[in-house]
Write an enzyme that holds these catalytic residues in place. Structure first.
Site, PDB file in Angstrom:
ATOM      1  N   GLY A  80       0.806  -1.225   0.000  1.00 13.71           N
ATOM      2  CA  GLY A  80       0.000   0.000   0.000  1.00 13.71           C
ATOM      3  C   GLY A  80       0.834   1.267   0.000  1.00 13.71           C
TER       4      GLY A  80
ATOM      5  N   LYS B 250      -4.754   0.225  23.441  1.00 12.14           N
ATOM      6  CA  LYS B 250      -4.771   1.216  22.352  1.00 12.14           C
ATOM      7  C   LYS B 250      -6.220   1.531  21.969  1.00 12.14           C
ATOM      8  CE  LYS B 250      -2.481   3.616  19.124  1.00 12.14           C
ATOM      9  NZ  LYS B 250      -2.414   3.349  17.733  1.00 12.14           N
TER      10      LYS B 250
ATOM     11  N   ASN C  73     -10.159   9.552  18.928  1.00 14.05           N
ATOM     12  CA  ASN C  73     -10.446   9.636  17.487  1.00 14.05           C
ATOM     13  C   ASN C  73     -11.829  10.202  17.180  1.00 14.05           C
ATOM     14  OD1 ASN C  73      -7.982   8.340  17.684  1.00 14.05           O
ATOM     15  ND2 ASN C  73      -8.301   7.095  15.883  1.00 14.05           N
TER      16      ASN C  73
HETATM   17  O1  KPL Z   1      -3.656   6.542  17.104  1.00 17.76           O
HETATM   18  C1  KPL Z   1      -4.026   7.693  17.063  1.00 17.76           C
HETATM   19  C2  KPL Z   1      -4.729   8.124  15.842  1.00 17.76           C
HETATM   20  O2  KPL Z   1      -4.760   9.302  15.521  1.00 17.76           O
HETATM   21  O3  KPL Z   1      -5.279   7.226  15.174  1.00 17.76           O
HETATM   22  C3  KPL Z   1      -3.834   8.595  18.237  1.00 17.76           C
HETATM   23  C4  KPL Z   1      -3.091   7.835  19.300  1.00 17.76           C
HETATM   24  C5  KPL Z   1      -5.153   9.047  18.757  1.00 17.76           C
HETATM   25  C6  KPL Z   1      -2.969   9.784  17.952  1.00 17.76           C
HETATM   26  O4  KPL Z   1      -3.608  10.770  17.256  1.00 17.76           O
END
Ligand code: KPL
Length: 291
Positions: free
Chosen positions: A8, A174, A182
């Site tokens: 990708g 996570k 997000n």
């Molecule tokens: O993983 C992230 C993302 O933007 O997808 C974080 C940790 C929230 C950092 O912006």
């Protein structure tokens, strides 16, 4: 030497290619033939690299640093062309593609990774935006030699990289961060640091309470204080950055909501649990995706 293939033209894939150059690791990039423009990246230290489509040797390790929703079509595309000895590596935000990969490649070694390294992409140019650690775990473990070589390679590529017996723990950690930062940053059109405002604290606490209910039902143990600390630490460390979901909504791309809050809602439903705050964010992101 292992033949590493990065699939990708995503920001993290391009960052991995640059790491290969820095670490002297041989690699090739694969993307759709029709795309001929090179990819370029500027690293945090100012160094620049450019990449072209690779030559198509059979890979020993195939890394899929794609958006979660791109994994299913990619697995379909590769299932017939990849030898069973090839190790497939999934690297994306959210959870939910693991079973698909295990089924699509019933005999291949499979590794699941998550990284706090950060990069963002605009058109064909990528910018490295943050350093961070990475976590990895085997979904299907190969024999000792391949295991050692593969782990050593990822330790160089994504250093520092910590290996876990149960990758679900770092993935859920996570997930807790992503399912707060997000959607909220995308809905309110703010950088991550905007979530430091007192205005968001009650909602963040409710989102984490709901997360904990589902984690407990899954017999995964997390302390609320640890989750709160992790979320506020990521917000502070990435205060200037825009989250990936913010960027996806901003550039009118599909988001990973189904693999983040959507995944949590799905697991909650399987335990008969209702999550009002996550459901509301999910609905708002779906609405934003449709405009
Ligand atoms: O993983 C992230 C993302 O933007 O997808 C974080 C940790 C929230 C950092 O912006």
């Amino acid at each position: 030497m292992l033949n590493l293939t990065i699939v990708g033209r995503g920001a993290i894939g391009t960052l991995l290619a640059a790491r290969c150059i820095e670490q002297n690791i041989a690699f090739q990039m694969w993307w759709r033939d029709a795309v001929t423009t090179p990819l370029s990246i500027t690293m945090k230290d100012g160094k620049q690299h450019q990449f072209q489509q690779g030559k198509g040797q059979a890979p020993d390790i195939l890394i899929l640093p794609l958006k979660a929703w791109q994994i299913a079509p990619a697995l379909d595309e590769f299932a017939e062309h990849i030898p069973t000895s090839c190790c497939i590596a999934l690297l994306h935000n959210g959870i939910g593609t693991e079973t698909l990969a295990l089924n699509a490649f019933p005999d291949n070694p499979l590794v699941r990774l998550t990284t706090n390294r950060a990069a963002k992409k605009q058109q064909d140019t990528v910018l490295e935006t943050g350093y961070g650690n990475s976590q990895a775990g085997w979904l299907r473990t190969p024999g000792d030699q391949v295991k050692q070589e593969t782990e050593a390679l990822f330790n160089r590529l994504l250093s520092p990289c910590e290996w876990h017996r149960d990758i679900r723990i770092p993935l859920w950690n996570k997930l807790a961060i992503n399912c707060v930062i997000n959607p909220l940053t995308a809905i309110h059109n703010i950088a991550n640091g905007g979530l430091q405002s007192p205005h968001y604290q009650q909602l963040i606490a409710q989102l984490l309470d709901e997360f904990l209910l589902v984690a407990q039902a899954e017999k995964l143990t997390f302390e609320k204080s640890d989750l709160e600390h992790n979320v506020s630490q990521v917000i502070a460390m990435t205060a200037e950055n825009y989250s990936s979901m913010h960027q996806d909504i901003h550039f009118k791309r599909p988001t990973e909501i189904d693999y983040i809050n959507g995944y949590l809602l799905q697991v909650a439903a399987s335990h008969g649990i209702t999550l009002t705050a996550h459901q509301a964010l999910y609905a708002q992101i779906r609405q934003l995706e449709s405009v």
